[in-house]
Design a protein around this motif. Structure first.
Motif, short mmCIF file in Angstrom:
data_model
loop_
_atom_site.label_atom_id
_atom_site.label_comp_id
_atom_site.label_asym_id
_atom_site.label_seq_id
_atom_site.Cartn_x
_atom_site.Cartn_y
_atom_site.Cartn_z
N LEU A 107 62.75 -0.03 -5.87
CA LEU A 107 64.15 -0.17 -4.91
C LEU A 107 64.94 1.08 -5.42
N VAL A 114 56.17 -1.86 -4.80
CA VAL A 114 57.57 -1.48 -4.10
C VAL A 114 58.72 -1.32 -5.16
N TYR A 120 57.71 6.02 1.63
CA TYR A 120 59.17 5.64 1.48
C TYR A 120 59.63 4.99 2.77
N ALA A 121 60.39 4.22 2.61
CA ALA A 121 61.50 3.85 3.99
C ALA A 121 62.88 4.29 3.83
N VAL A 140 61.72 2.23 -1.49
CA VAL A 140 62.89 1.90 -0.49
C VAL A 140 64.07 2.56 -0.80
N LEU A 146 60.17 -0.26 7.06
CA LEU A 146 60.38 -1.10 5.77
C LEU A 146 59.24 -2.06 5.94
N LEU A 175 56.66 -2.38 2.98
CA LEU A 175 56.25 -3.81 2.16
C LEU A 175 54.81 -4.24 2.23
N CYS A 189 67.56 2.00 -3.13
CA CYS A 189 68.75 2.25 -2.12
C CYS A 189 70.28 1.69 -2.83
N THR A 224 72.06 -3.92 2.63
CA THR A 224 70.99 -3.99 1.90
C THR A 224 71.20 -5.25 0.81
#
Length: 313
Positions: free
Chosen positions: A201, A199, A171-172, A149, A189, A193, A203, A209
């Motif tokens: 993170l 997953v 990836y998102a 993410v 996203l 997920l 970001c 967020t």
């Protein structure tokens, strides 16, 4: 020039060449009132991610303040708009901590999927054990999907490392990665997920967020999936994470950052399916010195009337 914490000698010397440097008398985080008192009359502040730079602090500093040099890649602790209104430059320290943070991400990923922390606790507690075919089985990484993410420098560095373990990477992100990024599938996203075995993170913390990983997001993950967070704690709703773990909605979590640092949600602490580290993403000797030196270069450049190496735009 005011430092909110004591810095490595290389950074202090760089700053001393351009300004009088005031270091705190004690090497601990300053309270808000202490920091406001310390910064009064300063033309530059070099601060850490736990230092809140807001209207109250900027007013206490005075109109002569020219730069806030944050020793972190993230700058959610700094009210950037309040600084801009006063003509104060804000800088951060991206790049120099990319590899260290990516390395720790992989360490956490391996630690939680192979139950390293759990095994360490078992042995230290003196509990009986014996090798068996089904003893403390973990999860292999080859062929597993890693969902990232955020796909900036750190996310891409994690992708390169994950590829070496045979993981598939997706990836998102708000936009597709630029040319030169490691190959990975760009997904919404929700799809990321639902389809990822791990997953991770990467970001920034923004209003959008905060609590991005909430109860609904956790319910959408696979029951056998793991969550890794080396970004910012408030991206995850920790109460929702505890509930998801208790309900078996995900298999485990590895966290280096927390919603209310340095506090950790008590529901996370006693769980064998959770691996915890105290915000160690950039914690190597080389990286922390490089961060401090970059922040010093930023502050020195602004005081010298030059463009800083890494300004916050």
């Amino acid at each position: 020039m005011v430092l909110s914490r004591r810095l490595p000698d290389a950074a202090v010397q760089l700053l001393a060449d351009v300004a009088d440097v005031v270091q705190p008398p004690v090497d601990r985080p300053l309270g808000a009132a202490e920091l406001r008192a310390a910064v009064a009359g300063a033309d530059a502040l070099v601060c850490l991610l736990l230092d809140r730079v807001d209207d109250a602090l900027l007013d206490a500093a005075g109109p002569q303040l020219r730069v806030v040099a944050n020793i972190a890649v993230g700058y959610d602790n700094v009210d950037v708009e309040a600084c801009r209104r006063r003509g104060v430059r804000v800088t951060n320290t991206p790049g120099v901590l990319t590899d260290a943070t990516a390395d720790l991400t992989l360490a956490l990923l391996l630690g939680i999927t192979r139950r390293v922390g759990e095994g360490d606790r078992l042995l230290r507690a003196g509990r009986s054990w014996g090798w068996d075919l089904d003893f403390m089985l973990g999860t292999g990484l080859r062929g597993a999907r890693l969902g990232l993410v955020g796909y900036g420098a750190i996310g891409q560095a994690v992708a390169r490392r994950a590829a070496a373990f045979g993981m598939e990477v997706a990836y998102a992100a708000r936009r597709p990665a630029a040319d030169g990024a490691p190959p990975a599938e760009h997904l919404p996203l929700e799809e990321l997920l639902a389809g990822s075995d791990v997953v991770s993170l990467h970001c920034p913390l923004t209003p959008q967020t905060r609590h991005l990983v909430d109860a609904a997001a956790l319910r959408s993950m696979r029951a056998g999936a793991y969550l890794v967070n080396t970004a910012r704690g408030p991206v995850v709703d920790e109460a929702a994470l505890v509930a998801a773990l208790e309900a078996g909605e995900i298999r485990g979590a590895a966290l280096d950052v927390f919603e209310d640092e340095p506090a950790v949600h008590p529901g996370l602490v006693g769980r064998d399916d959770v691996l915890l580290t105290p915000h160690l993403g950039s914690a190597t000797v080389q990286t922390r010195e490089a961060m401090a030196v970059l922040a010093a270069r930023n502050a020195a450049a602004v005081l010298g009337g030059q463009e800083p190496p890494t300004p916050v735009r």
